[in-house]
Write a protein that holds these residues in place. Structure first.
Motif, mmCIF file in Angstrom:
data_model
loop_
_atom_site.group_PDB
_atom_site.id
_atom_site.type_symbol
_atom_site.label_atom_id
_atom_site.label_comp_id
_atom_site.label_asym_id
_atom_site.label_seq_id
_atom_site.Cartn_x
_atom_site.Cartn_y
_atom_site.Cartn_z
ATOM 1 N N HIS A 84 0.843 -1.193 0.000
ATOM 2 C CA HIS A 84 0.000 0.000 0.000
ATOM 3 C C HIS A 84 0.883 1.249 0.000
ATOM 4 N N PRO A 85 0.651 2.160 -0.958
ATOM 5 C CA PRO A 85 1.546 3.324 -1.063
ATOM 6 C C PRO A 85 1.478 4.270 0.125
ATOM 7 N N GLY A 86 0.352 4.277 0.836
ATOM 8 C CA GLY A 86 0.191 5.206 1.937
ATOM 9 C C GLY A 86 0.566 4.657 3.296
ATOM 10 N N VAL A 87 1.157 3.460 3.326
ATOM 11 C CA VAL A 87 1.541 2.823 4.596
ATOM 12 C C VAL A 87 3.072 2.794 4.687
ATOM 13 N N PRO A 88 3.674 3.629 5.535
ATOM 14 C CA PRO A 88 5.140 3.677 5.604
ATOM 15 C C PRO A 88 5.782 2.326 5.879
ATOM 16 N N ALA A 89 5.188 1.517 6.746
ATOM 17 C CA ALA A 89 5.773 0.203 7.051
ATOM 18 C C ALA A 89 5.787 -0.698 5.827
ATOM 19 N N ALA A 90 4.778 -0.565 4.970
ATOM 20 C CA ALA A 90 4.742 -1.351 3.733
ATOM 21 C C ALA A 90 5.859 -0.923 2.797
ATOM 22 N N ARG A 91 6.080 0.386 2.702
ATOM 23 C CA ARG A 91 7.179 0.880 1.860
ATOM 24 C C ARG A 91 8.527 0.425 2.418
ATOM 25 N N ASP A 92 8.683 0.484 3.733
ATOM 26 C CA ASP A 92 9.939 0.069 4.363
ATOM 27 C C ASP A 92 10.215 -1.417 4.131
ATOM 28 N N GLY A 93 9.141 -2.203 4.025
ATOM 29 C CA GLY A 93 9.299 -3.645 3.845
ATOM 30 C C GLY A 93 9.353 -4.101 2.404
ATOM 31 N N TRP A 94 9.361 -3.146 1.463
ATOM 32 C CA TRP A 94 9.375 -3.513 0.044
ATOM 33 C C TRP A 94 10.677 -4.186 -0.341
ATOM 34 N N ASN A 95 10.553 -5.305 -1.065
ATOM 35 C CA ASN A 95 11.708 -6.036 -1.564
ATOM 36 C C ASN A 95 11.283 -6.707 -2.861
ATOM 37 N N SER A 96 11.849 -6.301 -3.979
ATOM 38 C CA SER A 96 11.403 -6.799 -5.277
ATOM 39 C C SER A 96 11.605 -8.309 -5.421
ATOM 40 N N ARG A 97 12.694 -8.833 -4.858
ATOM 41 C CA ARG A 97 12.921 -10.280 -4.957
ATOM 42 C C ARG A 97 11.851 -11.051 -4.194
ATOM 43 N N GLN A 98 11.547 -10.606 -2.974
ATOM 44 C CA GLN A 98 10.518 -11.285 -2.192
ATOM 45 C C GLN A 98 9.149 -11.190 -2.866
ATOM 46 N N PHE A 99 8.850 -10.035 -3.434
ATOM 47 C CA PHE A 99 7.577 -9.884 -4.137
ATOM 48 C C PHE A 99 7.495 -10.863 -5.310
ATOM 49 N N THR A 100 8.547 -10.945 -6.091
ATOM 50 C CA THR A 100 8.558 -11.839 -7.247
ATOM 51 C C THR A 100 8.402 -13.294 -6.813
ATOM 52 N N GLU A 101 9.032 -13.668 -5.707
ATOM 53 C CA GLU A 101 8.904 -15.038 -5.206
ATOM 54 C C GLU A 101 7.478 -15.349 -4.772
ATOM 55 N N LEU A 102 6.796 -14.367 -4.205
ATOM 56 C CA LEU A 102 5.419 -14.570 -3.757
ATOM 57 C C LEU A 102 4.432 -14.624 -4.920
ATOM 58 N N LEU A 103 4.744 -13.967 -6.006
ATOM 59 C CA LEU A 103 3.769 -13.671 -7.042
ATOM 60 C C LEU A 103 3.111 -14.919 -7.632
ATOM 61 N N GLY A 104 3.856 -16.010 -7.743
ATOM 62 C CA GLY A 104 3.305 -17.216 -8.354
ATOM 63 C C GLY A 104 2.131 -17.814 -7.613
ATOM 64 N N SER A 105 1.921 -17.419 -6.352
ATOM 65 C CA SER A 105 0.820 -17.943 -5.543
ATOM 66 C C SER A 105 -0.456 -17.127 -5.683
ATOM 67 N N PHE A 106 -0.433 -16.073 -6.495
ATOM 68 C CA PHE A 106 -1.542 -15.121 -6.519
ATOM 69 C C PHE A 106 -2.082 -14.915 -7.932
ATOM 70 N N ALA A 107 -3.409 -14.655 -7.989
ATOM 71 C CA ALA A 107 -4.050 -14.174 -9.215
ATOM 72 C C ALA A 107 -4.243 -12.676 -9.176
ATOM 73 N N LEU A 108 -4.005 -12.084 -8.002
ATOM 74 C CA LEU A 108 -4.316 -10.680 -7.767
ATOM 75 C C LEU A 108 -3.146 -9.976 -7.095
ATOM 76 N N VAL A 109 -2.832 -8.783 -7.573
ATOM 77 C CA VAL A 109 -1.894 -7.883 -6.917
ATOM 78 C C VAL A 109 -2.706 -6.707 -6.391
ATOM 79 N N GLY A 110 -2.564 -6.415 -5.102
ATOM 80 C CA GLY A 110 -3.328 -5.302 -4.563
ATOM 81 C C GLY A 110 -3.231 -5.197 -3.057
ATOM 82 N N GLU A 111 -3.225 -3.978 -2.485
ATOM 83 C CA GLU A 111 -3.292 -2.895 -3.430
ATOM 84 C C GLU A 111 -1.938 -2.217 -3.561
ATOM 85 N N ILE A 112 -1.736 -1.631 -4.735
ATOM 86 C CA ILE A 112 -0.515 -0.894 -5.014
ATOM 87 C C ILE A 112 -0.920 0.454 -5.615
#
Length: 251
Positions: free
Chosen positions: A60-88
């Protein structure tokens, strides 16, 4: 399938990662797109299989903790388990717009070629969000609670975006949106929408029935058909929970 036989459709709500089966059952006959706000939340639900829920992996763009926890590698690893990305997305009131833009750009680069639905936040930044989607050649985009002007809407339609709408939106804004691109949402637990629970879509269905001159049953059938079209064109239908994909296929 006629509208009265279809479950309520809520394409943007927030549900706690530790929600119980009993609590989900209390939602009745419904389908809800359950957003997460951070990668931490997404990891908590990545192995869940809830037939009435479509879980999203979000930052979530408006949540500082979410921004602090952003990691593109971790996101990519998670992505295969989902049909939906949100919210961004982007939130002009959310602080650190430079960091928001960097994360949003990275996210779009990762998801642009994936068969996914993507629920996008754009508070105070509608024109900028549409520009980002154009640059990413985005497909599968759902602009959540979108209050852009007619130019923003035209730009969004050019990249085949859809719009999830709720009962806190004005009739004037709803009239700007083509019915064939509209989905229903509650953004639960937003106080402005006054939904009692996720998938409490009766108020927005009634509002759309007034705007479109249709019955609430026809509105529900319309938004389900819109979702089917979006899922087929984006390819996300193959990742959806089987009961939900079957509902779409047998409309």
């Amino acid at each position: 399938m006629i509208g009265s036989a279809l479950p309520a459709l809520d394409t943007h709500a927030h549900i706690a990662p530790d929600v119980t089966s009993k609590q989900i059952a209390a939602l009745g006959q419904s389908v809800t797109f359950a957003m997460t706000r951070s990668l931490q939340e997404a990891r908590q639900i990545s192995s869940r299989r809830d037939p009435a829920l479509v879980w999203g992996v979000g930052v979530h763009p408006g949540v500082p903790a979410a921004r602090d926890g952003w990691n593109s590698r971790q996101f990519t690893e998670l992505l295969g388990s989902f049909a939906l990305v949100g919210e961004i997305g982007l939130d002009r009131r959310g602080g650190d717009l430079t960091r928001q833009r960097s994360i949003f750009r990275e996210l779009l680069n990762i998801v642009q070629s994936e068969p996914l639905l993507v629920s996008i936040h754009s508070t105070g930044a509608t024109s900028e969000v549409v520009e980002y989607l154009h640059n990413a050649d985005m497909r599968g985009a759902i602009l959540h609670w979108f209050n852009g002007d007619s130019d923003d809407i035209s730009g969004a339609l050019e990249i085949d975006a859809y719009f999830s709408v709720n009962a806190a939106m004005s009739e004037d804004q709803l009239r700007l949106l083509p019915p064939e691109r509209v989905l229903t949402e509650t953004d639960f637990p937003s106080r402005k929408v006054r939904a009692r629970k996720p998938a409490d879509t009766q108020r927005i269905e009634q509002l759309l029935s007034q705007v479109w001159g249709q019955t609430p049953e026809e509105v529900r059938a319309r938004v389900w058909w819109n979702l089917r079209t979006l899922c087929e064109t984006s390819g996300a239908i193959d990742r959806l929970p089987e009961p939900i994909a079957d509902t779409l296929l047998y409309l």
